[in-house]
Design a protein around this motif. Sequence first.
Motif, PDB file in Angstrom:
ATOM      1  N   ASP A  50       3.787   1.164  13.779  1.00 45.33           N
ATOM      2  CA  ASP A  50       4.076   2.452  13.161  1.00 45.33           C
ATOM      3  C   ASP A  50       3.026   3.487  13.544  1.00 45.33           C
ATOM      4  OD1 ASP A  50       5.081   4.455  11.542  1.00 45.33           O
ATOM      5  OD2 ASP A  50       4.487   3.516   9.665  1.00 45.33           O
ATOM      6  N   CYS A  51       3.484   4.642  14.033  1.00 44.40           N
ATOM      7  CA  CYS A  51       2.584   5.748  14.392  1.00 44.40           C
ATOM      8  C   CYS A  51       2.730   6.936  13.445  1.00 44.40           C
ATOM      9  CB  CYS A  51       2.872   6.212  15.817  1.00 44.40           C
ATOM     10  SG  CYS A  51       2.608   4.950  17.064  1.00 44.40           S
ATOM     11  N   GLY A  52       3.677   6.862  12.523  1.00 46.68           N
ATOM     12  CA  GLY A  52       3.829   7.939  11.560  1.00 46.68           C
ATOM     13  C   GLY A  52       5.248   8.443  11.456  1.00 46.68           C
ATOM     14  N   LEU A  53       5.464   9.243  10.435  1.00 49.73           N
ATOM     15  CA  LEU A  53       6.754   9.844  10.149  1.00 49.73           C
ATOM     16  C   LEU A  53       6.599  11.353  10.309  1.00 49.73           C
ATOM     17  CD1 LEU A  53       9.596   9.007   9.104  1.00 49.73           C
ATOM     18  CD2 LEU A  53       8.754   9.486   6.803  1.00 49.73           C
ATOM     19  N   CYS A  69       4.692  13.801   7.900  1.00 51.94           N
ATOM     20  CA  CYS A  69       5.042  13.725   6.488  1.00 51.94           C
ATOM     21  C   CYS A  69       4.949  12.274   6.031  1.00 51.94           C
ATOM     22  CB  CYS A  69       6.442  14.286   6.236  1.00 51.94           C
ATOM     23  SG  CYS A  69       7.771  13.368   7.021  1.00 51.94           S
ATOM     24  N   GLY A  70       5.060  12.069   4.756  1.00 47.45           N
ATOM     25  CA  GLY A  70       5.063  10.719   4.222  1.00 47.45           C
ATOM     26  C   GLY A  70       3.702  10.058   4.247  1.00 47.45           C
ATOM     27  N   PRO A  71       3.698   8.778   3.932  1.00 51.09           N
ATOM     28  CA  PRO A  71       2.432   8.044   3.878  1.00 51.09           C
ATOM     29  C   PRO A  71       1.870   7.804   5.280  1.00 51.09           C
ATOM     30  CG  PRO A  71       4.259   6.554   3.518  1.00 51.09           C
ATOM     31  CD  PRO A  71       4.828   7.941   3.567  1.00 51.09           C
ATOM     32  N   ALA A  72       0.576   7.583   5.356  1.00 50.08           N
ATOM     33  CA  ALA A  72      -0.069   7.246   6.629  1.00 50.08           C
ATOM     34  C   ALA A  72       0.363   5.841   7.036  1.00 50.08           C
ATOM     35  CB  ALA A  72      -1.583   7.316   6.482  1.00 50.08           C
ATOM     36  N   PRO A  73       0.416   5.561   8.343  1.00 52.20           N
ATOM     37  CA  PRO A  73       0.816   4.220   8.793  1.00 52.20           C
ATOM     38  C   PRO A  73       0.005   3.091   8.155  1.00 52.20           C
ATOM     39  CG  PRO A  73       0.753   5.714  10.658  1.00 52.20           C
ATOM     40  CD  PRO A  73       0.195   6.461   9.471  1.00 52.20           C
ATOM     41  N   GLU A  74      -1.263   3.329   7.916  1.00 55.21           N
ATOM     42  CA  GLU A  74      -2.096   2.277   7.329  1.00 55.21           C
ATOM     43  C   GLU A  74      -1.765   1.991   5.856  1.00 55.21           C
ATOM     44  OE1 GLU A  74      -4.403   6.141   7.693  1.00 55.21           O
ATOM     45  OE2 GLU A  74      -3.386   4.847   9.118  1.00 55.21           O
ATOM     46  N   ASP A  75      -0.955   2.861   5.230  1.00 53.27           N
ATOM     47  CA  ASP A  75      -0.531   2.622   3.848  1.00 53.27           C
ATOM     48  C   ASP A  75       0.519   1.523   3.753  1.00 53.27           C
ATOM     49  OD1 ASP A  75      -2.273   4.572   2.992  1.00 53.27           O
ATOM     50  OD2 ASP A  75      -0.742   6.132   2.865  1.00 53.27           O
ATOM     51  N   GLY A  76       1.121   1.154   4.871  1.00 51.89           N
ATOM     52  CA  GLY A  76       2.047   0.027   4.910  1.00 51.89           C
ATOM     53  C   GLY A  76       3.517   0.379   4.770  1.00 51.89           C
ATOM     54  N   GLN A  77       4.323  -0.628   5.047  1.00 53.57           N
ATOM     55  CA  GLN A  77       5.780  -0.460   5.028  1.00 53.57           C
ATOM     56  C   GLN A  77       6.334  -0.211   3.635  1.00 53.57           C
ATOM     57  OE1 GLN A  77       8.025  -0.198   7.601  1.00 53.57           O
ATOM     58  NE2 GLN A  77       6.129   0.029   8.741  1.00 53.57           N
ATOM     59  N   GLU A  78       5.705  -0.775   2.629  1.00 48.70           N
ATOM     60  CA  GLU A  78       6.192  -0.568   1.261  1.00 48.70           C
ATOM     61  C   GLU A  78       6.054   0.902   0.852  1.00 48.70           C
ATOM     62  OE1 GLU A  78       5.337  -2.100  -3.261  1.00 48.70           O
ATOM     63  OE2 GLU A  78       4.923  -3.469  -1.594  1.00 48.70           O
ATOM     64  N   LEU A  80       6.016   3.431   2.877  1.00 48.74           N
ATOM     65  CA  LEU A  80       7.012   4.159   3.673  1.00 48.74           C
ATOM     66  C   LEU A  80       8.403   4.003   3.065  1.00 48.74           C
ATOM     67  CD1 LEU A  80       7.774   5.810   6.175  1.00 48.74           C
ATOM     68  CD2 LEU A  80       7.978   3.640   7.417  1.00 48.74           C
ATOM     69  N   ALA A  81       8.764   2.787   2.669  1.00 45.19           N
ATOM     70  CA  ALA A  81      10.076   2.540   2.068  1.00 45.19           C
ATOM     71  C   ALA A  81      10.263   3.343   0.783  1.00 45.19           C
ATOM     72  CB  ALA A  81      10.254   1.050   1.797  1.00 45.19           C
ATOM     73  N   HIS A  82       9.222   3.428  -0.057  1.00 45.76           N
ATOM     74  CA  HIS A  82       9.300   4.222  -1.292  1.00 45.76           C
ATOM     75  C   HIS A  82       9.472   5.705  -0.971  1.00 45.76           C
ATOM     76  CE1 HIS A  82       8.701   1.086  -4.206  1.00 45.76           C
ATOM     77  NE2 HIS A  82       7.609   0.663  -3.574  1.00 45.76           N
ATOM     78  N   TYR A  83       8.734   6.198   0.025  1.00 47.05           N
ATOM     79  CA  TYR A  83       8.835   7.601   0.411  1.00 47.05           C
ATOM     80  C   TYR A  83      10.248   7.922   0.908  1.00 47.05           C
ATOM     81  CZ  TYR A  83       8.095  11.991   2.849  1.00 47.05           C
ATOM     82  OH  TYR A  83       8.198  13.288   3.271  1.00 47.05           O
ATOM     83  N   VAL A  84      10.764   7.077   1.787  1.00 48.68           N
ATOM     84  CA  VAL A  84      12.105   7.302   2.349  1.00 48.68           C
ATOM     85  C   VAL A  84      13.160   7.253   1.239  1.00 48.68           C
ATOM     86  CG1 VAL A  84      13.874   6.292   3.843  1.00 48.68           C
ATOM     87  CG2 VAL A  84      11.545   6.600   4.695  1.00 48.68           C
ATOM     88  N   ALA A  85      13.054   6.299   0.329  1.00 49.30           N
ATOM     89  CA  ALA A  85      14.007   6.195  -0.778  1.00 49.30           C
ATOM     90  C   ALA A  85      13.981   7.454  -1.641  1.00 49.30           C
ATOM     91  CB  ALA A  85      13.715   4.962  -1.622  1.00 49.30           C
ATOM     92  N   ARG A  86      12.794   7.949  -1.919  1.00 46.67           N
ATOM     93  CA  ARG A  86      12.663   9.176  -2.726  1.00 46.67           C
ATOM     94  C   ARG A  86      13.275  10.370  -2.006  1.00 46.67           C
ATOM     95  NH1 ARG A  86       7.366   9.383  -3.167  1.00 46.67           N
ATOM     96  NH2 ARG A  86       7.024  11.167  -1.844  1.00 46.67           N
ATOM     97  N   ARG A  87      12.996  10.490  -0.710  1.00 48.67           N
ATOM     98  CA  ARG A  87      13.562  11.596   0.076  1.00 48.67           C
ATOM     99  C   ARG A  87      15.087  11.523   0.140  1.00 48.67           C
ATOM    100  NH1 ARG A  87      10.573  14.784   3.725  1.00 48.67           N
ATOM    101  NH2 ARG A  87      12.574  15.854   3.839  1.00 48.67           N
ATOM    102  N   ARG A  88      15.628  10.316   0.303  1.00 53.01           N
ATOM    103  CA  ARG A  88      17.085  10.147   0.372  1.00 53.01           C
ATOM    104  C   ARG A  88      17.752  10.479  -0.952  1.00 53.01           C
ATOM    105  NH1 ARG A  88      19.302   5.004   2.838  1.00 53.01           N
ATOM    106  NH2 ARG A  88      21.145   6.310   2.847  1.00 53.01           N
ATOM    107  N   ARG A  89      17.095  10.153  -2.067  1.00 49.72           N
ATOM    108  CA  ARG A  89      17.654  10.522  -3.377  1.00 49.72           C
ATOM    109  C   ARG A  89      17.688  12.034  -3.526  1.00 49.72           C
ATOM    110  NH1 ARG A  89      14.565   6.224  -5.152  1.00 49.72           N
ATOM    111  NH2 ARG A  89      12.906   7.594  -5.884  1.00 49.72           N
TER     112      ARG A  89
END
Length: 113
Positions: A50-53, A69-78, A80-89
């Motif tokens: 992961d290089c970022g969103l 945007c979103g979390p830094a790659p070092e913050d992990g996939q979880e 990122l998944a929470h950020y994407v879910a929030r954005r999609r809602r």
Amino acid sequence: MVAEARLTSAMLVGALRRRVSAAGGFATILVRGDEISGVILVQALEKGQDCGLFERVPNLDGGYALMRCGPAPEDGQEALAHYVARRRRADPDLWIIELDIPEAERFAAETIC
């Protein structure tokens, strides 16, 4: 005043996929958004890392730019998944495209901005 023609989100994402594939990379649509005007998020990877969103946003010149945007790659996939879910809602018209190619951010900026 003359209206300026703009490419649709679906056209931009399609062009980005073709360009990345032609350069030997991998591009896939993770979430298909509104065909006409959906916001485009680019998940950049290089060799699976992961290089970022990045989000395509309007700039002050009337064009577009990519903004991290979103979390830094070092913050992990979880994270990122929470950020994407929030954005999609908040925005069900959102597109998310994943690019796995060296300099993914540059490919995206040159193609969709």
